[in-house]
Design a protein around this motif. Structure first.
Motif, short mmCIF file in Angstrom:
data_model
loop_
_atom_site.label_atom_id
_atom_site.label_comp_id
_atom_site.label_asym_id
_atom_site.label_seq_id
_atom_site.Cartn_x
_atom_site.Cartn_y
_atom_site.Cartn_z
N TYR A 198 63.03 23.39 31.57
CA TYR A 198 61.96 22.41 31.77
C TYR A 198 62.19 21.24 30.77
CZ TYR A 198 57.67 19.91 33.02
OH TYR A 198 56.83 18.93 33.28
N ILE A 199 63.06 20.15 31.18
CA ILE A 199 63.25 19.32 30.44
C ILE A 199 62.94 17.70 30.87
CG2 ILE A 199 65.13 17.75 29.12
CD1 ILE A 199 66.40 20.90 29.12
N GLY A 200 62.05 16.77 30.18
CA GLY A 200 61.82 15.58 30.49
C GLY A 200 61.05 15.58 32.12
N GLY A 201 60.34 16.66 32.32
CA GLY A 201 59.52 16.84 33.35
C GLY A 201 60.25 17.33 34.65
N GLN A 202 61.58 17.78 34.42
CA GLN A 202 62.48 18.10 35.45
C GLN A 202 62.91 19.80 35.11
OE1 GLN A 202 65.53 15.11 36.03
NE2 GLN A 202 64.18 14.08 37.09
N ARG B 254 56.01 26.89 32.32
CA ARG B 254 56.32 26.06 33.67
C ARG B 254 55.21 26.37 34.74
NH1 ARG B 254 56.55 22.94 36.70
NH2 ARG B 254 58.21 22.16 37.78
N GLU B 255 54.25 27.19 34.61
CA GLU B 255 53.26 27.58 35.49
C GLU B 255 51.84 27.29 35.05
OE1 GLU B 255 54.28 28.13 38.57
OE2 GLU B 255 56.35 28.92 38.39
N VAL B 256 51.68 27.00 33.77
CA VAL B 256 50.44 27.03 33.22
C VAL B 256 50.31 25.62 32.43
CG1 VAL B 256 48.82 27.49 31.53
CG2 VAL B 256 50.02 29.21 32.88
N VAL B 257 51.48 25.27 31.64
CA VAL B 257 51.22 24.06 30.90
C VAL B 257 51.83 22.71 31.58
CG1 VAL B 257 51.99 23.03 28.83
CG2 VAL B 257 51.42 25.42 28.67
N ALA B 258 52.78 22.89 32.03
CA ALA B 258 53.56 21.70 32.79
C ALA B 258 52.70 21.18 33.87
CB ALA B 258 54.90 22.07 33.31
N PRO B 259 52.20 22.08 34.88
CA PRO B 259 51.29 21.57 35.80
C PRO B 259 49.94 20.93 35.31
CG PRO B 259 52.00 23.82 36.35
CD PRO B 259 52.37 23.58 35.13
N VAL B 260 49.45 21.40 34.22
CA VAL B 260 48.24 20.52 33.60
C VAL B 260 48.64 19.10 33.33
CG1 VAL B 260 46.54 20.50 31.89
CG2 VAL B 260 46.87 22.55 33.16
N LEU B 261 49.93 18.93 32.55
CA LEU B 261 50.41 17.94 31.86
C LEU B 261 50.84 16.71 33.00
CD1 LEU B 261 52.48 19.22 28.85
CD2 LEU B 261 50.60 17.85 28.78
N GLU B 262 51.30 17.58 34.07
CA GLU B 262 51.71 16.41 35.40
C GLU B 262 50.46 16.04 35.92
OE1 GLU B 262 54.32 18.86 37.38
OE2 GLU B 262 55.89 18.82 36.06
N ALA C 11 50.32 12.79 31.95
CA ALA C 11 51.20 12.80 30.74
C ALA C 11 52.66 12.57 30.84
CB ALA C 11 51.41 14.13 30.07
N PRO C 12 53.38 11.57 29.80
CA PRO C 12 54.61 11.26 30.17
C PRO C 12 55.59 12.14 30.04
CG PRO C 12 54.01 10.70 27.92
CD PRO C 12 52.67 11.20 28.57
N ALA C 13 56.63 12.10 31.08
CA ALA C 13 57.68 13.24 31.12
C ALA C 13 58.39 13.30 29.88
CB ALA C 13 58.68 12.88 32.19
N GLY C 14 58.57 14.60 29.34
CA GLY C 14 59.10 15.00 28.07
C GLY C 14 58.26 15.27 27.28
N THR C 15 56.58 15.30 27.36
CA THR C 15 55.54 15.63 26.53
C THR C 15 55.75 17.03 26.11
OG1 THR C 15 54.21 14.02 27.34
CG2 THR C 15 53.28 15.73 25.88
N VAL C 16 56.17 17.95 26.83
CA VAL C 16 56.54 19.31 26.63
C VAL C 16 57.69 19.45 27.31
CG1 VAL C 16 56.02 21.84 26.77
CG2 VAL C 16 54.02 20.28 26.04
N ASN C 17 58.53 20.42 26.68
CA ASN C 17 59.99 20.69 26.92
C ASN C 17 60.10 22.03 26.61
OD1 ASN C 17 61.20 17.70 27.60
ND2 ASN C 17 60.04 17.66 25.62
N ALA C 18 60.73 22.75 27.50
CA ALA C 18 61.01 24.40 27.04
C ALA C 18 62.19 24.90 27.81
CB ALA C 18 59.78 25.30 27.88
N PHE C 19 62.95 25.70 27.05
CA PHE C 19 64.15 26.25 27.60
C PHE C 19 64.30 27.76 27.02
CE2 PHE C 19 65.30 23.63 23.85
CZ PHE C 19 65.99 24.55 23.23
#
Length: 529
Positions: free
Chosen positions: A9-13, A213-221, A225-233
């Motif tokens: 999950y990088i830059g909101g994608q 991906r299922e908890v943090v990213a949806p809340v930021l979206e 929040a700007p894309a890239g606030t959290v990135n995970a791999f």
């Protein structure tokens, strides 16, 4: 596969890369029941020889393995988002934190299932995930940290501000033995205005990537929040890449003390802030007037995950007047602890990776006059003694005398197996002299994660409160391993946190202090009036 495949999950994608490779999660039950066929299956899945569709229920999910290009993309995305995210009002960032806490509870059931599949005993997984929204992500914790970010004062016409600014891009390198809970704890750095990059360890990537991906990213979206606030791999350690990157400001590092202190030096040389969460070798002191039932309950927390976590009481100092009774009660409680599959209720023990290390420490202790009072055998999953079992019986040794106790590795060093030393000081000293000796012993510990004390005398509680200066956390008549709201649950000096170690709220540790003095122009004053 029950939980599917998680890309980076990088830059909101969601990013898979040009030639994706995968790491699959085969259940711990399958690995314990039928080790070599399960390992072969995992290898064949990762190599693409076998399709996950034919693998059966023992395969629960997979993650894309990031390469160096994807790791750099994550840092670039975090750097692009940093300036905008830093200016998002604090109240809005706190709302992100509140929603993440709520969402963690909503996703508790699937997260527990993944953690169990990865090898965490069910009771421990449920306790961790239920606790996070009420401790490191609690309202009390986040609001207190937020209060520390800015103070305002006036001196006549002069306005003065003392504020903490976000460091910028924070990279989190969570440990293999507790990746998801530590990644989530470190993720509170984003609420201070930092952007974050999380590397999920390959061995336990699924739970970490699910949480991101299922908890943090949806809340930021949802919160814009700007894309890239959290990135995970998921990927191999990227420490060299992070230290070499112009985008990285802080690295939250988890690991052993030796490598961690080497990393600290490398990070400082590279101009990065190292925030170290290293080893723990915690001490629990039980005084003669302690509530022994409560003390024993706390002491036996040492055997959680077979002693393969940091925040447990690795050694006990027992007042000579109650030592025999305490040891007998600890042995009685320990005898009830059994191995088992992680999906079974009540299981505490997990397979021990360092069996040779365990027997080396035990042999040295016994050779130097420690007494084996319980345990010492390898066990199969059903509790049967076996020379090849993956589990180790909870083991207790008695060490008479504090003066030479640290000549034993099991006392001196952090251990990662279920071998508990109970140290009994020499009898005959006055309580005052004994107190001085115990305080010196506790404070001279090279590690500094947490210590606990058990005493029923208010005056003695005060003496320990004044006297114990080592450790990021001090628990008095309270659960040694338990997390509570408001207090940090990580960090400490010495071999636990390095030269800059202290009790750590990542939301604060990833900021820096700035003083501001303002004399406003006359036009500003007239406009304000």
């Amino acid at each position: 596969m029950k939980f599917g495949v998680y890309p980076a999950y990088i830059g909101g994608q969601d990013i898979t890369g040009d030639n994706p490779q995968f790491v699959h999660t085969v259940t711990a039950r399958a690995l314990i029941e039928d080790t070599f066929p399960s390992l072969r299956l995992k290898r064949d899945l990762d190599l693409g020889i076998v399709s996950p569709d034919t693998a059966g229920e023992q395969v629960v999910g997979a993650c894309v393995v990031a390469d160096e290009t994807m790791a750099r993309q994550a840092l670039e995305a975090a750097a692009r988002a940093a300036a905008e995210w830093r200016l998002v009002p604090l109240e809005r960032r706190l709302e992100v934190g509140r929603r993440i806490g709520e969402r963690l509870l909503e996703h508790r059931a699937p997260l527990v299932e993944i953690l169990v599949a990865e090898g965490t005993p069910r009771d421990a997984a449920e306790g961790m995930l239920t606790g996070i929204p009420f401790t490191s992500w609690s309202k009390e914790t986040l609001e207190w940290c937020a209060e520390q970010l800015e103070f305002r004062r006036r001196d006549g016409e002069r306005e003065m501000i003392l504020r903490r600014l976000p460091d910028g891009v924070v990279c989190i390198n969570p440990p293999q033995n507790a990746a998801t809970v530590n990644a989530l704890n470190g993720l509170t750095a984003l609420l201070a205005g930092n952007t974050v990059v999380v590397r999920a360890p390959r061995g336990v990537a699924l739970s970490c990537m699910y949480a991101m991906r299922e908890v943090v990213a949806p809340v930021l979206e949802e919160m814009g929040a700007p894309a890239g606030t959290v990135n995970a791999f998921c990927g191999a350690p990227m420490l060299e890449t992070w230290l070499a990157s112009e985008h990285v400001d802080d690295v939250l590092y988890f690991g052993g003390s030796k490598k961690g202190l080497e990393f600290e030096a490398d990070a400082v040389a590279a101009g990065k802030k190292p925030i170290l969460e290293l080893a723990g070798n915690d001490c629990c002191v039980v005084w003669h007037d302690a509530d022994l039932d409560a003390a024993v309950e706390s002491i036996t927390q040492f055997f959680l995950n077979s002693g393969q976590i940091c925040n447990v009481p690795n050694q006990v100092v027992a007042h000579p007047a109650i030592a025999d009774e305490l040891i007998a009660r600890v042995v009685e409680a320990t005898a009830e602890i059994r191995p088992g599959f992680p999906d079974e209720p009540g299981v505490v023990l997990t397979p021990v990776l360092g069996v040779d290390w365990f027997y080396g420490c035990l042999g040295e202790a016994l050779a130097k006059s420690a007494k084996l009072v319980h345990g010492g055998r390898r066990l199969e999953v059903d509790g049967t003694p076996s020379s090849t079992g993956f589990f180790v019986e909870p083991t207790v040794v008695r060490v008479d005398g504090m003066r030479g106790a640290r000549s034993l590795s099991v006392v001196r060093d952090e251990t990662f197996f279920p071998l508990l030393p109970i140290i009994v000081p020499e009898a005959g000293s006055s309580d005052e002299d004994l107190l001085v000796e115990v305080l010196e012993f506790v404070n001279s510990n090279a590690y500094g994660l947490r210590n606990s004390v058990w005493s029923g005398d208010p005056e003695m509680v005060g003496r320990f409160l004044d006297g114990v200066t080592n450790a990021g956390n001090l628990k008095i008549n309270d659960s040694h391993s338990g997390f509570v709201p408001f207090l940090p649950n990580q960090g400490g000096p010495g071999l636990t946190g390095g030269a800059f170690g202290e009790a750590s709220h990542p939301m604060l540790r990833t900021t820096r202090l700035q003083g501001v003095s303002i004399l406003r122009p006359a036009s500003d004053k007239e406009h304000a009036s």
